[in-house]
Write an enzyme that holds these catalytic residues in place. Sequence first.
Site, PDB file in Angstrom:
ATOM      1  N   ASP A  54      36.201 -29.026 -48.471  1.00 27.12           N
ATOM      2  CA  ASP A  54      37.168 -29.330 -47.393  1.00 27.12           C
ATOM      3  C   ASP A  54      37.285 -30.849 -47.231  1.00 27.12           C
ATOM      4  O   ASP A  54      38.367 -31.393 -46.979  1.00 27.12           O
ATOM      5  CB  ASP A  54      36.712 -28.683 -46.080  1.00 27.12           C
ATOM      6  CG  ASP A  54      37.874 -28.242 -45.207  1.00 27.12           C
ATOM      7  OD1 ASP A  54      38.816 -29.025 -45.070  1.00 27.12           O
ATOM      8  OD2 ASP A  54      37.835 -27.125 -44.656  1.00 27.12           O
TER       9      ASP A  54
ATOM     10  N   HIS B 166      40.016 -33.028 -48.939  1.00 27.25           N
ATOM     11  CA  HIS B 166      41.334 -33.296 -48.317  1.00 27.25           C
ATOM     12  C   HIS B 166      41.332 -34.686 -47.679  1.00 27.25           C
ATOM     13  O   HIS B 166      42.320 -35.414 -47.748  1.00 27.25           O
ATOM     14  CB  HIS B 166      41.626 -32.289 -47.204  1.00 27.25           C
ATOM     15  CG  HIS B 166      41.894 -30.887 -47.661  1.00 27.25           C
ATOM     16  ND1 HIS B 166      42.953 -30.540 -48.457  1.00 27.25           N
ATOM     17  CD2 HIS B 166      41.249 -29.717 -47.394  1.00 27.25           C
ATOM     18  CE1 HIS B 166      42.950 -29.227 -48.667  1.00 27.25           C
ATOM     19  NE2 HIS B 166      41.923 -28.709 -48.036  1.00 27.25           N
TER      20      HIS B 166
ATOM     21  N   HIS C  77      34.497 -20.601 -39.737  1.00 22.10           N
ATOM     22  CA  HIS C  77      34.800 -21.944 -40.268  1.00 22.10           C
ATOM     23  C   HIS C  77      35.763 -22.599 -39.284  1.00 22.10           C
ATOM     24  O   HIS C  77      36.861 -22.095 -39.064  1.00 22.10           O
ATOM     25  CB  HIS C  77      35.435 -21.765 -41.654  1.00 22.10           C
ATOM     26  CG  HIS C  77      36.031 -22.989 -42.275  1.00 22.10           C
ATOM     27  ND1 HIS C  77      35.432 -23.663 -43.322  1.00 22.10           N
ATOM     28  CD2 HIS C  77      37.191 -23.659 -42.047  1.00 22.10           C
ATOM     29  CE1 HIS C  77      36.194 -24.676 -43.713  1.00 22.10           C
ATOM     30  NE2 HIS C  77      37.276 -24.702 -42.956  1.00 22.10           N
TER      31      HIS C  77
ATOM     32  N   HIS D 256      37.744 -26.130 -37.395  1.00 19.84           N
ATOM     33  CA  HIS D 256      38.234 -27.515 -37.531  1.00 19.84           C
ATOM     34  C   HIS D 256      38.276 -28.144 -36.150  1.00 19.84           C
ATOM     35  O   HIS D 256      38.528 -27.470 -35.150  1.00 19.84           O
ATOM     36  CB  HIS D 256      39.617 -27.545 -38.205  1.00 19.84           C
ATOM     37  CG  HIS D 256      39.520 -27.455 -39.697  1.00 19.84           C
ATOM     38  ND1 HIS D 256      39.418 -28.554 -40.510  1.00 19.84           N
ATOM     39  CD2 HIS D 256      39.466 -26.375 -40.524  1.00 19.84           C
ATOM     40  CE1 HIS D 256      39.320 -28.165 -41.775  1.00 19.84           C
ATOM     41  NE2 HIS D 256      39.338 -26.841 -41.811  1.00 19.84           N
TER      42      HIS D 256
ATOM     43  N   TYR E 153      48.221 -25.960 -40.297  1.00 20.41           N
ATOM     44  CA  TYR E 153      47.198 -26.089 -41.345  1.00 20.41           C
ATOM     45  C   TYR E 153      46.645 -27.514 -41.403  1.00 20.41           C
ATOM     46  O   TYR E 153      47.407 -28.471 -41.608  1.00 20.41           O
ATOM     47  CB  TYR E 153      47.927 -25.807 -42.649  1.00 20.41           C
ATOM     48  CG  TYR E 153      47.190 -25.023 -43.677  1.00 20.41           C
ATOM     49  CD1 TYR E 153      46.606 -23.808 -43.366  1.00 20.41           C
ATOM     50  CD2 TYR E 153      47.132 -25.477 -44.982  1.00 20.41           C
ATOM     51  CE1 TYR E 153      45.968 -23.075 -44.336  1.00 20.41           C
ATOM     52  CE2 TYR E 153      46.500 -24.748 -45.958  1.00 20.41           C
ATOM     53  CZ  TYR E 153      45.925 -23.554 -45.629  1.00 20.41           C
ATOM     54  OH  TYR E 153      45.298 -22.826 -46.593  1.00 20.41           O
TER      55      TYR E 153
END
Length: 338
Positions: free
Chosen positions: A16, A19, A196, A198, A287
């Site tokens: 991740d 990114h 998971h 963010h 996203y």
Amino acid sequence: MTDNRDILITEVALRDGSHAIAHQYTVDQVLNVAKALSDANVPYIEVSHGDGLAGSSLQYGLSKTDEMKLIEAAVSVAGESKIAVLLLPGIGTLHELKEAANLGAKMARIATHVTEADVSAQHIAYAKELGMETVGFLMMSHMAPVDKIVEQAKLMESYGADTVYTVDSAGYLLPDQVRERIRALKQSVGVNVGFHGHNNLSLAMANTLAAIDEGANRIDGSVRCLGAGAGNTQTEVLIAVLERMGIQTGVDLYKMMDLAEEIVAPILHVPQEITRDSLTLGYAGVYSSFALHAKRAAEKFNVDSRDILIELGKRKVVGGQEDMIVDVAAEIAKARMK
Ligand SMILES: CC[C@H](O)CC(=O)C(=O)O
Ligand SMILES: [Mn+2]
């Protein structure tokens, strides 16, 4: 490896986190990070392009280094830790899965949009055939009601997933929404349940703790928050918090702190913060990996990246539709000229 772990952590900075640095990892960086994670006794270390195996492309961003070389490097220093790979069916194929398994990857995480678990059947089955542990990874979980998530997770379980994840790809979910999702999964599937998060709304830690409280035992973290958008639940902080709560992860806190400070911080192009763009991702339900694409499109068309992200949220654009980011930027620029 410590056996008495209550929670098994998967560290995602080498996937991740890709990114956040536009997929520019080098072999040396991966060697250093993976070795330190293994020394700290982290059970799973994910290594792949940010968009999963075979993600390196103009659409998603070209990798500096072939991800198979990165996986090979990570395996060479992994010790007791297991190397995981992420695969989005349609981006990655069975071919890349086999290549990763041959290099020594031990876990395959098959990621689909939250309503499209059916496309993971052959990848989960093949990963099992290759002897890998398998995870079904339901992305953009905020976009489906709880009963839909349960239905999709059951499909993944029926294909052979050992674990099913609720993935808050947009960093949009609130703790109660995480609770209801994890609770429903715990009541409905017989396999491990994971989360998971963010950090776009600064809720990654709260959401992770809510997930654990509801029974999730597989948790993703990212050292120094290195992940898409504002990054993921910060692993070294999570280890400290769980230790205070009496929850065993088996991970060495001081070693994680040192890794964060001395090895990972210098890799970051800019510190991982909640910027106006990442906050907009969380606010609009977009996203997290769209952030850098939207920034570039905003510069190209001289528009506000927040306007692009808000519009993408309204249109419910999902992973794989990165080309829409430029379309939306162009439309906003055109409308302004009228
Ligand atoms: C593009 C794949 C994506 O980054 C997977 C993931 O970590 C997520 O959906 O949060
Ligand atoms: Mn993610």
